[in-house]
Motif scaffolding. Structure first.
Motif, PDB file in Angstrom:
ATOM      1  N   UNK A 102      11.707   2.558   7.635  1.00 32.20           N
ATOM      2  CA  UNK A 102      11.559   1.125   7.912  1.00 32.20           C
ATOM      3  C   UNK A 102      10.192   0.654   7.432  1.00 32.20           C
ATOM      4  N   UNK A 103       9.172   1.489   7.667  1.00 38.27           N
ATOM      5  CA  UNK A 103       7.807   1.182   7.260  1.00 38.27           C
ATOM      6  C   UNK A 103       7.239   2.386   6.520  1.00 38.27           C
ATOM      7  N   UNK A 104       6.698   2.136   5.356  1.00 38.39           N
ATOM      8  CA  UNK A 104       5.989   3.161   4.581  1.00 38.39           C
ATOM      9  C   UNK A 104       4.510   2.823   4.598  1.00 38.39           C
ATOM     10  N   UNK A 105       3.707   3.710   5.197  1.00 40.67           N
ATOM     11  CA  UNK A 105       2.255   3.528   5.262  1.00 40.67           C
ATOM     12  C   UNK A 105       1.625   4.466   4.240  1.00 40.67           C
ATOM     13  N   UNK A 106       0.960   3.893   3.239  1.00 38.74           N
ATOM     14  CA  UNK A 106       0.324   4.679   2.186  1.00 38.74           C
ATOM     15  C   UNK A 106      -1.184   4.642   2.408  1.00 38.74           C
ATOM     16  N   UNK A 107      -1.780   5.807   2.571  1.00 42.92           N
ATOM     17  CA  UNK A 107      -3.232   5.875   2.744  1.00 42.92           C
ATOM     18  C   UNK A 107      -3.893   6.133   1.400  1.00 42.92           C
ATOM     19  N   UNK A 108      -4.899   5.349   1.091  1.00 40.64           N
ATOM     20  CA  UNK A 108      -5.655   5.354  -0.157  1.00 40.64           C
ATOM     21  C   UNK A 108      -4.895   4.620  -1.272  1.00 40.64           C
ATOM     22  N   UNK A 109      -5.582   3.704  -1.904  1.00 39.78           N
ATOM     23  CA  UNK A 109      -5.011   2.914  -3.002  1.00 39.78           C
ATOM     24  C   UNK A 109      -5.234   3.647  -4.324  1.00 39.78           C
ATOM     25  N   UNK A 110      -4.560   4.798  -4.448  1.00 35.98           N
ATOM     26  CA  UNK A 110      -4.706   5.627  -5.640  1.00 35.98           C
ATOM     27  C   UNK A 110      -3.322   5.918  -6.220  1.00 35.98           C
ATOM     28  N   UNK A 111      -3.120   7.106  -6.765  1.00 42.74           N
ATOM     29  CA  UNK A 111      -1.886   7.402  -7.497  1.00 42.74           C
ATOM     30  C   UNK A 111      -0.639   7.187  -6.650  1.00 42.74           C
ATOM     31  N   UNK A 112      -0.685   7.574  -5.378  1.00 43.60           N
ATOM     32  CA  UNK A 112       0.491   7.398  -4.524  1.00 43.60           C
ATOM     33  C   UNK A 112       0.904   5.937  -4.466  1.00 43.60           C
ATOM     34  N   UNK A 113      -0.065   5.058  -4.285  1.00 42.47           N
ATOM     35  CA  UNK A 113       0.232   3.625  -4.204  1.00 42.47           C
ATOM     36  C   UNK A 113       0.780   3.102  -5.519  1.00 42.47           C
ATOM     37  N   UNK A 114       0.236   3.568  -6.636  1.00 44.67           N
ATOM     38  CA  UNK A 114       0.749   3.149  -7.940  1.00 44.67           C
ATOM     39  C   UNK A 114       2.206   3.559  -8.084  1.00 44.67           C
ATOM     40  N   UNK A 115       2.499   4.809  -7.763  1.00 49.08           N
ATOM     41  CA  UNK A 115       3.874   5.300  -7.885  1.00 49.08           C
ATOM     42  C   UNK A 115       4.827   4.503  -7.015  1.00 49.08           C
ATOM     43  N   UNK A 116       4.401   4.204  -5.774  1.00 53.08           N
ATOM     44  CA  UNK A 116       5.259   3.440  -4.866  1.00 53.08           C
ATOM     45  C   UNK A 116       5.581   2.071  -5.456  1.00 53.08           C
ATOM     46  N   UNK A 117       4.601   1.423  -6.085  1.00 53.99           N
ATOM     47  CA  UNK A 117       4.837   0.064  -6.584  1.00 53.99           C
ATOM     48  C   UNK A 117       5.456   0.036  -7.981  1.00 53.99           C
ATOM     49  N   UNK A 118       5.711   1.191  -8.555  1.00 49.23           N
ATOM     50  CA  UNK A 118       6.527   1.228  -9.773  1.00 49.23           C
ATOM     51  C   UNK A 118       8.000   1.012  -9.445  1.00 49.23           C
ATOM     52  N   UNK A 119       8.331   1.097  -8.162  1.00 50.43           N
ATOM     53  CA  UNK A 119       9.722   1.057  -7.698  1.00 50.43           C
ATOM     54  C   UNK A 119       9.914  -0.169  -6.806  1.00 50.43           C
ATOM     55  N   UNK A 120      11.025  -0.864  -6.945  1.00 44.92           N
ATOM     56  CA  UNK A 120      11.385  -1.945  -6.030  1.00 44.92           C
ATOM     57  C   UNK A 120      11.640  -1.322  -4.659  1.00 44.92           C
ATOM     58  N   UNK A 121      10.854  -1.705  -3.633  1.00 50.68           N
ATOM     59  CA  UNK A 121      10.989  -1.027  -2.331  1.00 50.68           C
ATOM     60  C   UNK A 121      12.205  -1.450  -1.525  1.00 50.68           C
ATOM     61  N   UNK A 122      12.996  -2.384  -2.036  1.00 47.46           N
ATOM     62  CA  UNK A 122      14.132  -2.850  -1.239  1.00 47.46           C
ATOM     63  C   UNK A 122      13.631  -3.550   0.005  1.00 47.46           C
ATOM     64  N   UNK A 123      14.252  -3.271   1.170  1.00 49.72           N
ATOM     65  CA  UNK A 123      13.817  -3.952   2.395  1.00 49.72           C
ATOM     66  C   UNK A 123      12.861  -3.109   3.228  1.00 49.72           C
TER      67      UNK A 123
END
Length: 550
Positions: free
Chosen positions: A262-283
């Motif tokens: 339901x909620x994805x919490x990403x710590x640090x605005x680095x590679x993980x965050x980039x990868x997550x935002x390459x994808x449409x997160x849906x709802x």
């Protein structure tokens, strides 16, 4: 260059000729007049630049010869020439005066490649431009930063280029994030890659929370995700190419996690965050926490903030800087912005201090130039000039002087300082410690001497231990609305070593005053930053009900 022109090039770039100013100007003119073919002009420029440096010409004068040639060649050659020159300066530990020119040339070549349909070449040049612009020598290994001085000017080459606009363009999401479920526990997934130090309290709280179904993923431990985190070139290329095998790999890995959470919490605005935002997160609701160093890196420029719902900062001044660096944080598709302090359990730091601690200054964390331990040395000298009982404890690993010339130069200067003070016991290095609360029992005055910090946990932990805090008004933020001067009580903050020494003398004038000052600092730290306070802010952010609430 080998060939019939080699003897001529060797002759005109010889030391005797280079030392003669008229000859150098003639050579510049010869190159600019395009009498020589492009490869020969490039070779001439490089040799002329090297020869002028050896002959004692100033960097500005010697660079002018190279720049004159760079203006006469095609975009690709010009970019290669200037970036190669800049790279040499960066390796030498200097911020090049022509950094913006070189980055602009690289992006211009990328734009041309993109216009002619060679998107792969455009992506490669964009990647090189970002690595050059955000090189550690420029952003991390010196006591100033051109990014902080003028973010708009520093980032103008990227924002003004066609490929830069493609990279930064928001792609949005297909549907908005769903509200928290009312009929079952919230499914919370926490992701990170690298330092997980700031997640301990968060993980412990939600792993045992009756209203949360919790999962934790460290990407370095994931056999699929770990290799993907190292593909920075592919992250840059994905939006430029408009789809790639790399993007499909990220989609296949991430989609099951998004489908569950339901909620994805990403710590640090680095590679993980980039990868997550390459994808449409849906709802799935996406929450990102940006700490500090990320704002000085290229990572925020690879993150699509239109696919993030909430961004958390640990301080107001960090939020302000990030917004200046990444306009998408305040634009049409901007996420909600929050300021929540680091999650810290401060209660274990309240341990008794011996009377001798009154004259012991402590600096916890000295592994980066930005910590500026030499500022602490200057404060110590002022104190010892009147009272030799004062000493300084340096806690933590030292500088990695092998990481670059700029950090090596700072480290050498620091070693000179220490060689003067250590033999008398005025400075003691105790290295890395596993029990920080115990180490703080020896420290009566906790210092923050950094040029920049996002929050500085070490000084807050020191305050919680009953040490008197003395915080330099971090120069990167001192002239701004928010900084150390807005984060901490006014009497904690000083501008100069002289002010720091005066505060320390006043607070340690006698044992009673020192203990009273430490007790007041501890009370403020616990009431403001302890996990018993900040956990409620995290509950509200994530949409979790407090199980202890009436």
């Amino acid at each position: 260059m080998k060939g019939p022109l080699e003897p001529v090039l060797r002759r005109v770039t010889s030391p005797a000729v280079v030392r003669h100013g008229t000859a150098v100007r003639l050579l510049r003119g010869l190159a600019a007049a395009r009498v020589l073919p492009t490869p020969s002009r490039v070779t001439l420029a490089k040799r002329l630049r090297t020869g002028m440096i050896r002959a004692g010409w100033s960097p500005e004068e010697s660079r002018a010869a190279l720049a004159a040639v760079a203006r006469t060649v095609d975009a690709d050659t010009r970019a290669d020439l200037l970036v190669q020159e800049v790279t040499g300066e960066l390796k030498a530990g200097r911020t090049p005066a022509h950094l913006a020119e070189a980055v602009g040339a690289e992006l211009a070549a990328a734009d041309q490649a993109y216009a002619r349909g060679d998107r792969a070449a455009a992506a490669r040049r964009l990647h090189r431009a970002l690595r050059t612009q955000f090189h550690r020598t420029v952003q991390f290994d010196q006591l100033t930063s051109p990014l902080v001085d003028d973010p708009a000017a520093f980032l103008a080459p990227l924002r003004d280029s066609a490929v830069g606009r493609v990279l930064l363009a928001p792609r949005g999401r297909s549907v908005p994030a769903a509200p928290p479920p009312a009929d079952r526990p919230l499914r919370l997934l926490v992701m990170t890659n690298g330092n997980d130090h700031f997640l301990r309290e968060i993980r412990e709280r939600y792993a045992d929370h009756p209203g949360v179904e919790f999962r934790y993923l460290h990407l370095a431990d994931d056999p699929v995700a770990a290799p993907l985190t190292r593909r920075v070139d592919a992250m840059v290329a994905e939006p430029v190419l408009g789809g790639s095998e790399y993007g499909e790999q990220v989609e296949r890995w991430l989609r099951p996690h998004l489908d569950w959470a339901d909620v994805l919490f990403v710590d640090w605005a680095v590679a993980t965050a980039v990868m997550v935002t390459l994808v449409d997160p849906g709802d799935t609701r996406v929450v990102l926490r940006l700490h500090s160093f990320e704002a000085f890196s290229f990572w925020p420029h690879l993150i699509d903030f239109s696919r993030i719902d909430d961004v958390v900062f640990v301080s107001d001044h960090l939020r302000d800087l990030a917004a200046a660096v990444s306009p998408d944080l305040v634009g049409e598709y901007a996420p909600r912005l929050h300021v929540i302090s680091n999650a810290m359990d401060l209660r274990p730091y309240a341990m008794p201090k011996e009377p001798a601690a009154r004259f012991t200054l402590g600096l916890v964390g000295i592994s980066a130039v930005a910590k500026d331990p030499r500022w602490a040395i200057e404060v110590l000298r002022l104190l010892r000039a009147e009272d030799p009982r004062y000493r300084l404890l340096l806690v933590g690993a030292g500088l990695n002087t092998g990481a670059g010339e700029a950090i090596r130069a700072y480290g050498e200067a620091l070693e000179v300082d220490l060689a003067e003070l250590e033999p008398a016991g005025a400075v003691v290095r105790i290295g890395q410690v596993t029990d920080v609360p115990k180490a703080l029992t020896e420290i009566g005055v906790i210092l923050s001497t950094s040029v920049r910090e996002s929050f500085h946990c070490a000084v807050v932990e020191g305050a919680a231990s009953g040490a008197v805090p003395v915080v330099r008004d971090w120069p990167f933020f001192a002239a701004r609305e928010h900084g150390a001067h807005s984060l901490f009580p006014a009497d904690w903050v000083v501008r100069t070593p002289a002010e720091a020494a005066a505060r320390i003398r006043a607070e340690t004038a006698d044992e009673e005053a020192w203990r009273a000052g430490g007790a007041a600092a501890a009370a403020h730290a616990l009431a403001t930053w302890d996990w018993t306070v900040t956990r409620h802010h995290f509950d509200a952010l994530l949409g979790v009900a407090d199980p202890t609430a009436d």
